[in-house]
Design a protein around this motif. Structure first.
Motif, PDB file in Angstrom:
ATOM      1  N   UNK A 187      48.162  21.856  46.580  1.00 25.50           N
ATOM      2  CA  UNK A 187      48.338  22.944  45.619  1.00 25.50           C
ATOM      3  C   UNK A 187      47.084  23.137  44.771  1.00 25.50           C
ATOM      4  N   UNK A 188      46.381  22.052  44.491  1.00 21.48           N
ATOM      5  CA  UNK A 188      45.137  22.162  43.714  1.00 21.48           C
ATOM      6  C   UNK A 188      44.119  23.041  44.437  1.00 21.48           C
ATOM      7  N   UNK A 189      43.963  22.801  45.724  1.00 21.39           N
ATOM      8  CA  UNK A 189      42.973  23.550  46.506  1.00 21.39           C
ATOM      9  C   UNK A 189      43.407  24.997  46.673  1.00 21.39           C
ATOM     10  N   UNK A 190      44.677  25.223  47.011  1.00 18.10           N
ATOM     11  CA  UNK A 190      45.121  26.591  47.296  1.00 18.10           C
ATOM     12  C   UNK A 190      45.211  27.440  46.035  1.00 18.10           C
ATOM     13  N   UNK A 191      45.578  26.851  44.914  1.00 18.27           N
ATOM     14  CA  UNK A 191      45.529  27.592  43.653  1.00 18.27           C
ATOM     15  C   UNK A 191      44.094  27.953  43.288  1.00 18.27           C
ATOM     16  N   UNK A 192      43.194  27.024  43.518  1.00 17.11           N
ATOM     17  CA  UNK A 192      41.775  27.306  43.277  1.00 17.11           C
ATOM     18  C   UNK A 192      41.288  28.432  44.181  1.00 17.11           C
ATOM     19  N   UNK A 193      41.685  28.400  45.452  1.00 12.02           N
ATOM     20  CA  UNK A 193      41.291  29.457  46.382  1.00 12.02           C
ATOM     21  C   UNK A 193      41.797  30.813  45.924  1.00 12.02           C
ATOM     22  N   UNK A 194      43.068  30.886  45.560  1.00 11.80           N
ATOM     23  CA  UNK A 194      43.670  32.176  45.241  1.00 11.80           C
ATOM     24  C   UNK A 194      43.230  32.716  43.887  1.00 11.80           C
ATOM     25  N   UNK A 195      43.053  31.848  42.894  1.00 10.11           N
ATOM     26  CA  UNK A 195      42.701  32.320  41.546  1.00 10.11           C
ATOM     27  C   UNK A 195      41.192  32.550  41.402  1.00 10.11           C
ATOM     28  N   UNK A 196      40.394  31.546  41.752  1.00  5.44           N
ATOM     29  CA  UNK A 196      38.947  31.728  41.648  1.00  5.44           C
ATOM     30  C   UNK A 196      38.441  32.730  42.685  1.00  5.44           C
ATOM     31  N   UNK A 197      39.090  32.745  43.854  1.00  7.18           N
ATOM     32  CA  UNK A 197      38.661  33.661  44.896  1.00  7.18           C
ATOM     33  C   UNK A 197      38.890  35.116  44.576  1.00  7.18           C
ATOM     34  N   UNK A 198      39.771  35.409  43.618  1.00  5.60           N
ATOM     35  CA  UNK A 198      40.040  36.803  43.270  1.00  5.60           C
ATOM     36  C   UNK A 198      39.254  37.249  42.028  1.00  5.60           C
ATOM     37  N   UNK A 199      38.745  36.295  41.262  1.00  4.76           N
ATOM     38  CA  UNK A 199      38.028  36.645  40.032  1.00  4.76           C
ATOM     39  C   UNK A 199      36.678  37.300  40.333  1.00  4.76           C
ATOM     40  N   UNK A 200      35.914  36.725  41.271  1.00  3.29           N
ATOM     41  CA  UNK A 200      34.601  37.285  41.598  1.00  3.29           C
ATOM     42  C   UNK A 200      34.688  38.723  42.119  1.00  3.29           C
ATOM     43  N   UNK A 201      35.541  39.018  43.114  1.00  4.39           N
ATOM     44  CA  UNK A 201      35.663  40.420  43.551  1.00  4.39           C
ATOM     45  C   UNK A 201      36.109  41.342  42.426  1.00  4.39           C
ATOM     46  N   UNK A 202      36.991  40.853  41.557  1.00  5.76           N
ATOM     47  CA  UNK A 202      37.461  41.674  40.437  1.00  5.76           C
ATOM     48  C   UNK A 202      36.315  42.042  39.499  1.00  5.76           C
ATOM     49  N   UNK A 203      35.522  41.050  39.115  1.00  9.83           N
ATOM     50  CA  UNK A 203      34.417  41.309  38.191  1.00  9.83           C
ATOM     51  C   UNK A 203      33.348  42.205  38.824  1.00  9.83           C
ATOM     52  N   UNK A 204      32.986  41.904  40.063  1.00 11.61           N
ATOM     53  CA  UNK A 204      31.955  42.696  40.746  1.00 11.61           C
ATOM     54  C   UNK A 204      32.442  44.114  41.000  1.00 11.61           C
ATOM     55  N   UNK A 205      33.660  44.233  41.520  1.00 12.36           N
ATOM     56  CA  UNK A 205      34.178  45.546  41.880  1.00 12.36           C
ATOM     57  C   UNK A 205      34.399  46.462  40.690  1.00 12.36           C
ATOM     58  N   UNK A 206      34.978  45.932  39.609  1.00  7.73           N
ATOM     59  CA  UNK A 206      35.211  46.771  38.434  1.00  7.73           C
ATOM     60  C   UNK A 206      33.897  47.204  37.789  1.00  7.73           C
ATOM     61  N   UNK A 207      32.906  46.333  37.781  1.00  2.69           N
ATOM     62  CA  UNK A 207      31.606  46.699  37.204  1.00  2.69           C
ATOM     63  C   UNK A 207      30.931  47.796  38.018  1.00  2.69           C
ATOM     64  N   UNK A 208      30.900  47.628  39.344  1.00  4.51           N
ATOM     65  CA  UNK A 208      30.268  48.635  40.202  1.00  4.51           C
ATOM     66  C   UNK A 208      31.030  49.948  40.144  1.00  4.51           C
ATOM     67  N   UNK A 209      32.361  49.866  40.198  1.00  4.26           N
ATOM     68  CA  UNK A 209      33.164  51.089  40.148  1.00  4.26           C
ATOM     69  C   UNK A 209      33.020  51.832  38.832  1.00  4.26           C
ATOM     70  N   UNK A 210      32.959  51.091  37.726  1.00 10.72           N
ATOM     71  CA  UNK A 210      32.800  51.728  36.414  1.00 10.72           C
ATOM     72  C   UNK A 210      31.446  52.433  36.310  1.00 10.72           C
ATOM     73  N   UNK A 211      30.392  51.766  36.737  1.00  5.68           N
ATOM     74  CA  UNK A 211      29.059  52.369  36.683  1.00  5.68           C
ATOM     75  C   UNK A 211      28.964  53.584  37.606  1.00  5.68           C
ATOM     76  N   UNK A 212      29.522  53.466  38.810  1.00  8.53           N
ATOM     77  CA  UNK A 212      29.462  54.577  39.767  1.00  8.53           C
ATOM     78  C   UNK A 212      30.219  55.788  39.239  1.00  8.53           C
ATOM     79  N   UNK A 213      31.395  55.558  38.672  1.00 12.18           N
ATOM     80  CA  UNK A 213      32.184  56.673  38.167  1.00 12.18           C
ATOM     81  C   UNK A 213      31.587  57.314  36.930  1.00 12.18           C
ATOM     82  N   UNK A 214      30.975  56.515  36.069  1.00 13.28           N
ATOM     83  CA  UNK A 214      30.441  57.060  34.819  1.00 13.28           C
ATOM     84  C   UNK A 214      29.099  57.739  35.024  1.00 13.28           C
TER      85      UNK A 214
END
Length: 281
Positions: A81-108
């Motif tokens: 559970x330690x590994x899979x929680x790390x995979x699912x939580x940390x693995x989704x943070x990077x795409x979220x931060x990168x994607x929202x930043x790029x999308x916000x800049x592109x749209x604005x």
């Protein structure tokens, strides 16, 4: 007896009044608690071999049985559970931060920046998600690090498209026009006024995406590109037990049920958050 502040009471009532969100949060908290307390909640060492007890069926000593090396399956599920929680939580943070930043800049900003960003997202979306991620991991090499890099390079596009579409609508709204008339800088308008209001859809998708990341993490470990043995990880455990499914069903059944339960928790939380945001809008 002191009471919680009004704002905290309201937030607590909001969570508890939504059955799906409360149940999903409960499942996630249970797995987090088991993972954090793994040294005390796991009855055995997850890496300890005992050939005399190999392939023991579930019993009072080993509730989930043992695998082909005599390792306790319950202990490996808890440590996994330690590994899979790390995979699912940390693995989704990077795409979220990168994607929202790029999308916000592109749209604005719009114009050429917007066109370039959207063409890149179209190219990435033209390939199947898992296939492209596996190709990147093959080039980099197996391991958790390559998994996070592959997810970051592939997973940001959905967040970028969601955020961009919201920014395009919000930047022409009355409060954005008022902010411009007051002489606020573009950085302040974008990150203090537009982006916080554009994140609702991305937050809901964040929870749903955690399910996808969890399943992909288990899949790449199953294929031998993710977490490497003997580390306890649910996908690896399923791969190790697939050849024994008819004679020792418990080796891969219990890790599979663990994946299903955690994925259900994330899905219920996503549904609950979507309901709450839908009622507020």
């Amino acid at each position: 007896m002191t009471s919680l502040p009004v704002a905290e009471n309201w937030r607590l009532h909001l969570v508890l009044s939504n059955g799906r969100l409360a149940l999903g949060l409960g499942i996630l908290c249970l797995w987090l608690l088991l993972a954090l307390l793994a040294p005390w909640t796991a009855p055995f060492d997850p890496l300890e071999h005992n050939i005399e007890l190999r392939l023991s069926a579930p019993n009072f000593t080993h509730l989930f049985g043992t695998d082909n090396f005599g390792r306790d399956v319950l202990s490996r599920v808890i440590w996994g559970a330690r590994v899979d929680l790390q995979l699912s939580l940390l693995g989704v943070i990077l795409p979220f931060l990168i994607g929202t930043s790029i999308g916000a800049l592109a749209g604005y900003i719009g114009g050429g920046v917007d066109t370039l960003c959207m063409r890149v997202t179209d190219i990435i979306l033209a390939f199947p998600f898992l296939v492209l991620m596996l190709a990147i991991m093959v080039l980099i090499g197996p391991g958790l690090g390559s998994f996070y890099i592959a997810i970051a390079l592939v997973g940001w596009v959905s967040y970028a498209r969601l955020t961009r579409s919201q920014i395009l609508v919000l930047k022409n709204s009355d409060f954005a026009l008022a902010a411009r008339s007051l002489g606020y800088s573009h950085v302040r308008i974008l990150f203090r006024h537009l982006l916080p209001n554009a994140l609702f859809s991305s937050i809901v998708f964040f929870m749903s995406d955690a399910v996808l990341i969890l399943l992909n993490g288990a899949a790449v470990s199953y294929l031998g590109l993710g977490v490497q043995p003997p580390t306890a990880e649910w996908g690896t455990m399923i791969a190790e037990g697939q050849s024994l499914i008819t004679s020792a069903w418990w080796i891969c059944t219990f890790p599979g049920l663990a994946i299903v339960s955690l994925a259900m928790g994330f899905s219920l939380m996503a549904d609950g958050i979507a309901e709450i945001l839908g009622e507020r809008s």
